[in-house]
Design an enzyme around this catalytic site. Structure first.
Site, PDB file in Angstrom:
ATOM      1  N   SER A 181       0.779  -1.200  -0.008  1.00 24.82           N
ATOM      2  CA  SER A 181      -0.008   0.095  -0.103  1.00 24.82           C
ATOM      3  C   SER A 181       0.915   1.222  -0.055  1.00 24.82           C
ATOM      4  CB  SER A 181      -0.819  -0.059   1.229  1.00 24.82           C
ATOM      5  OG  SER A 181      -0.052  -0.274   2.479  1.00 24.82           O
ATOM      6  N   HIS A 209      -5.310  -3.264  -2.773  1.00 22.67           N
ATOM      7  CA  HIS A 209      -4.784  -2.441  -3.854  1.00 22.67           C
ATOM      8  C   HIS A 209      -4.508  -3.100  -5.301  1.00 22.67           C
ATOM      9  CE1 HIS A 209      -4.127   1.006  -1.141  1.00 22.67           C
ATOM     10  NE2 HIS A 209      -3.585  -0.029  -0.372  1.00 22.67           N
ATOM     11  N   LYS A 246     -11.220   1.045  -2.150  1.00 24.11           N
ATOM     12  CA  LYS A 246     -10.086   1.389  -2.789  1.00 24.11           C
ATOM     13  C   LYS A 246     -10.730   1.348  -4.326  1.00 24.11           C
ATOM     14  CE  LYS A 246      -7.378   1.201   0.918  1.00 24.11           C
ATOM     15  NZ  LYS A 246      -7.241   0.144   1.660  1.00 24.11           N
TER      16      LYS A 246
HETATM   17  C1  LIG Z   1      -6.973  -0.174   3.137  1.00 23.78           C
HETATM   18  C2  LIG Z   1      -6.521  -1.452   3.413  1.00 23.78           C
HETATM   19  C3  LIG Z   1      -6.976  -2.211   4.302  1.00 23.78           C
HETATM   20  C4  LIG Z   1      -8.154  -1.500   5.349  1.00 23.78           C
HETATM   21  O1  LIG Z   1      -9.153  -1.921   4.614  1.00 23.78           O
HETATM   22  P1  LIG Z   1     -10.515  -0.899   5.218  1.00 23.78           P
HETATM   23  O2  LIG Z   1     -11.624  -1.357   4.303  1.00 23.78           O
HETATM   24  O3  LIG Z   1     -10.137   0.490   4.580  1.00 23.78           O
HETATM   25  O4  LIG Z   1     -10.566  -1.128   6.591  1.00 23.78           O
HETATM   26  C5  LIG Z   1      -6.469  -3.586   4.550  1.00 23.78           C
HETATM   27  N1  LIG Z   1      -5.341  -4.057   3.893  1.00 23.78           N
HETATM   28  C6  LIG Z   1      -4.690  -3.126   3.041  1.00 23.78           C
HETATM   29  C7  LIG Z   1      -3.860  -3.813   2.266  1.00 23.78           C
HETATM   30  C8  LIG Z   1      -5.098  -1.772   2.780  1.00 23.78           C
HETATM   31  O5  LIG Z   1      -4.702  -1.077   2.074  1.00 23.78           O
END
Ligand SMILES: *Cc1c(COP(=O)(O)O)cnc(C)c1O
Length: 399
Positions: A181, A209, A246
């Site tokens: 990320s 992502h 995302k």
């Molecule tokens: C954003 C993210 C999360 C968390 O997800 P949310 O739905 O925002 O709680 C988990 N793992 C990764 C790799 C992320 O980028």
């Protein structure tokens, strides 16, 4: 004696002294490439809405229709009475999309990761995590009580060593982001699958992502590697996590895998069981996003073009980029203050690019994190390149 409030203030002052105090900025507009930030119009290069789904008219309309049909809230947890048709259909579509037997919808990625890890692992088990894994994966591993080992970023030899030297344990689980990320690089799934097999370990990939961004139909890291001829199935990559906040542009998450895995989570995963199901209308909006993600290949093609042009430009300017083929592009600066200044210089030119600092990233690797969206116009993109050209000489003194 210090009061509770004084004690808290001391912790906050400490943070401020280290230039690590974080501030929230308020958007006065929908998420998008052109936003109103604290009342000022700016071009944003820092959302995770890679495909422009958060403000897509069809996604919004699906949400509206879902509200009319299914109301505002789900009214209960999934196991009580909050599991509605939109949740059920979404899960079936996600299973088909990921090529797995079943999928299960969670309220957030953080809860999915903590839930999976604490359900599957206990004191007698061992978890092996990439050093740069998302905080939710690290937290889940720690909360589980399993023996917790971190290996150097994407370093398969280091992972093998940790696995070989680990004390005897019941269950072993290797955990990695599919796309990291903060760096944007793609995890080496072929090697991870291989090592897991050799060392009799399970494998979990969090592709928050990757979904929507990688693979021909946005199938994520797994699709990306499958298209390169790598054999990845739910038998050698047992636990696959995705999120809807995302590229899907909404909110929530899912876990995909075998029938037995999903049934185990339904029965035993506390962060799945003891929480209200996401609004059914939201599930409808996510379903709409899922359709668009698969259909609109042009969004991925356009992103790829922007990414290569951006990288070439930064290389010409002598900037240090983390290797990445994804919309997450990290420009390494190093020093925290310089990184903040860089972000402020860009902001003065109407460009919102976030400065990412420790503890989110390792000490000494503060960086600008540029993220691209398929909704960035050529004009917005050129503004970014021009601003980099004007400012880059100020950013390089620390590396
Ligand atoms: C954003 C993210 C999360 C968390 O997800 P949310 O739905 O925002 O709680 C988990 N793992 C990764 C790799 C992320 O980028």
């Amino acid at each position: 004696m210090k009061s509770f409030r004084q004690e808290l203030q001391q912790g906050l002052d400490e943070r401020k002294k280290n230039a690590l105090l974080r501030k929230r900025r308020t958007l006065f507009s929908p998420q998008g490439t052109q936003i109103i930030l604290d009342g000022e119009p700016v071009i944003s290069f820092c959302s995770n809405d890679y495909l422009g789904m958060a403000d897509h008219p069809d996604v919004i309309q699906a949400f509206h229709k879902g509200l009319e049909k299914f109301g505002a809230g789900s009214g209960a947890s999934h196991l009580v009475s909050g599991h509605l048709v939109p949740h059920q259909v979404l899960e079936e579509e996600l299973a088909a999309f990921t090529g797995r037997s079943k999928a299960l919808v969670f309220s957030s990625g953080y809860m999915a990761n903590v839930g999976v890890l604490t359900t599957l692992l206990g004191k007698a088990d061992a978890v092996f995590e990439d050093r740069l894994n998302h905080a939710s994966l690290l937290d889940g591993g720690l909360f589980s009580g399993a023996s917790f080992k971190r290996y150097a970023h994407v370093d398969i030899k280091a992972l093998e060593n940790k696995l070989s030297n680990a004390p005897e344990s019941d269950r072993k689980l290797i955990v990695s982001d599919g796309v990291f990320s903060m760096d944007g690089d793609i995890a080496p799934l072929p090697e991870l699958v291989q090592v897991a097999k050799e060392k009799d370990s399970l494998l979990m990939i969090d592709d928050a992502h990757g979904f929507g961004v990688l693979g021909k139909k946005g199938g994520g890291s797994v699709a990306h590697w499958q298209e390169a001829g790598v054999d990845i199935t739910e038998d050698n990559l047992q636990i696959l996590v995705g999120t809807f906040g995302k590229a899907f542009g909404v909110s929530g998450a899912f876990v995909a895998g075998s029938e037995e895995l999903i049934e185990t989570l339904i029965q035993f995963c506390r962060p799945y069981i003891y929480t209200t199901a996401i609004p059914p209308a939201m599930a409808e909006a996510i379903r709409c996003g899922l359709g668009l993600i698969q259909k609109d290949q042009w969004r991925r093609d356009y992103l790829s073009q922007m990414i290569s042009r951006f990288r070439r430009h930064c290389e010409d300017l002598g900037l240090s980029l983390v290797p990445s083929q994804t919309p997450i592009q990290a420009v390494l600066i190093g020093n925290v203050e310089t990184t903040l200044e860089a972000s402020e210089q860009l902001m003065e030119q109407g460009l919102f690019v976030s400065a990412i600092r420790p503890p989110t990233v390792p000490i000494g690797t503060a960086r600008l994190r540029v993220t691209f969206s398929a909704m960035h116009t050529e004009e917005q993109f050129i503004k970014l390149l021009d601003a980099f050209e004007r400012c880059a000489h100020n950013w390089q003194k620390d590396l």
